[in-house]
Design an enzyme around this catalytic site. Structure first.
Site, PDB file in Angstrom:
ATOM      1  N   HIS A   1       0.804  -1.228   0.000  1.00 17.65           N
ATOM      2  CA  HIS A   1       0.000   0.000   0.000  1.00 17.65           C
ATOM      3  C   HIS A   1       0.844   1.288   0.000  1.00 17.65           C
ATOM      4  CE1 HIS A   1      -3.380  -2.637   1.087  1.00 17.65           C
ATOM      5  NE2 HIS A   1      -2.663  -3.079   2.098  1.00 17.65           N
TER       6      HIS A   1
HETATM    7  O1  RIB Z   1      -4.950  -0.380   4.915  1.00 13.81           O
HETATM    8  C1  RIB Z   1      -3.565  -0.293   4.675  1.00 13.81           C
HETATM    9  C2  RIB Z   1      -2.960   0.804   5.472  1.00 13.81           C
HETATM   10  O2  RIB Z   1      -3.140   0.549   6.862  1.00 13.81           O
HETATM   11  C3  RIB Z   1      -1.436   0.913   5.277  1.00 13.81           C
HETATM   12  O3  RIB Z   1      -1.042   2.238   5.476  1.00 13.81           O
HETATM   13  C4  RIB Z   1      -0.899   0.052   6.378  1.00 13.81           C
HETATM   14  O4  RIB Z   1       0.417   0.438   6.784  1.00 13.81           O
HETATM   15  C5  RIB Z   1      -1.870   0.347   7.488  1.00 13.81           C
HETATM   16  O5  RIB Z   1      -1.457   1.567   8.116  1.00 13.81           O
END
Ligand code: RIB
Ligand code: CA
Length: 314
Positions: free
Chosen positions: A243
């Protein structure tokens, strides 16, 4: 070289945050003014410790790290040790950091920096819950017009949620903060699950890090080996979505991404859909177009960028 892009990275490391930070450290196009930490994947004491570990891994003990909000604005803190492990950075064994954390609170640093730098020059890269940014906006509303842009990982629409059926983790943890940020009139580019779910850490892609001869490559592979197992089991895919590095990659090579300017509204009332990002993708309402929402990423190009840059680190 064109003028460097001044950024503040607000983060809750987290293995994917860690890879995003390494990518930023390896990218001379970016001037990292500081890293501000927030409670999210794991409690604040660990996100702050992990940020220091990552900067030392990347050979940058000079980076200023600030500690921010210890909990969301209204709701109780929800963490994600089931994904990131007890330390929040399970996978590699990284030495305890020597570099300090700054004494000033992150929120005061964000306000002071935005008020003292020329308006419209600083980009906020948010990789976790938006608590620090929202609290800075409440503390000093004048910063809203001084922020050049926010590039945020969070939300989801076509992919729905990852922590509840309707909410993505970063928004779910602090939906009230997210509403304040999305309603502040600041230019926002959003990396939702709809985009990040296309950036999968396949075995082949992780091997490229594992076989690097520096220390950052193998450490990245060890982080991803641990991080991906939760989503591989959940989604039945080869690899899990990476992500947060999408935020930094967009700043470096925006052509890797494709999206559109739409309205994003945040559910803060219903417990059933708390933290949902209601994205008006087809513009059926007259709500303000407050965010550029990314829908697609060139995954091969993204991992090539990641691999080429992390190979340059110690
Ligand atoms: O849903 C994914 C996000 O939530 C990313 O930023 C991961 O690091 C968590 O913080
Ligand atoms: Ca994160």
């Amino acid at each position: 070289m064109p003028k460097r892009i001044p950024i503040i990275i607000d983060t809750d490391p987290g293995q994917d945050d860690a890879v995003a930070i390494l990518l930023a450290l390896a990218s001379p196009e970016l001037e990292i003014l500081a890293i501000t930490t927030v409670a999210g994947n794991v409690p604040l004491a660990l996100t702050e410790l992990n940020a220091r570990k990552i900067c030392e891994l990347g050979g940058r003990p000079d980076i200023a790290i600030y500690s921010g909000a210890i909990r969301p604005m209204v709701r109780n803190l929800v963490t994600a040790e089931e994904v990131h492990g007890k330390t929040g950075l399970d996978g590699p064994v990284l030495p305890d950091p020597v570099m300090p954390v700054q004494k000033q609170h992150a929120i005061d640093f964000i306000v002071e920096t935005l008020m003292s730098h020329p308006a419209g020059t600083i980009t906020l890269c948010t990789l976790g819950p938006l608590t620090n940014i929202a609290l800075a906006l409440v503390r000093e509303p004048r910063i809203a017009s001084r922020i050049k842009q926010i590039v945020a990982m969070g939300g989801g629409y076509f992919e729905q949620g990852n922590v509840t059926p309707s909410a993505e983790f970063n928004i779910y943890v602090d939906p009230h903060a997210a509403r304040i940020v999305f309603d502040a009139g600041i230019p926002i580019t959003l990396m939702p699950l709809d985009c990040t779910h296309q950036a999968l850490t396949t075995q082949k892609r992780i091997e490229a890090f594992r076989t690097m001869t520096n220390r950052s490559g193998p450490a990245t592979a060890a982080m991803l080996d641990f991080f991906e197992r939760f989503d591989e089991n959940k989604y039945g895919t080869d690899g899990g979505p990476l992500h947060d590095p999408c935020v930094i990659a967009w700043l470096l090579q925006p052509e890797l991404f494709e999206g559109r300017l739409v309205n994003v509204s945040i559910e803060c009332e219903s417990e059933l859909t708390m933290g949902a990002t209601v994205i008006d993708w087809w513009k059926v309402t007259r709500r303000p177009l407050n965010a550029q929402v990314m829908r697609n990423v060139d995954a091969e190009g993204f991992f090539t960028l990641l691999r080429d840059r992390i190979a340059t680190l110690p």
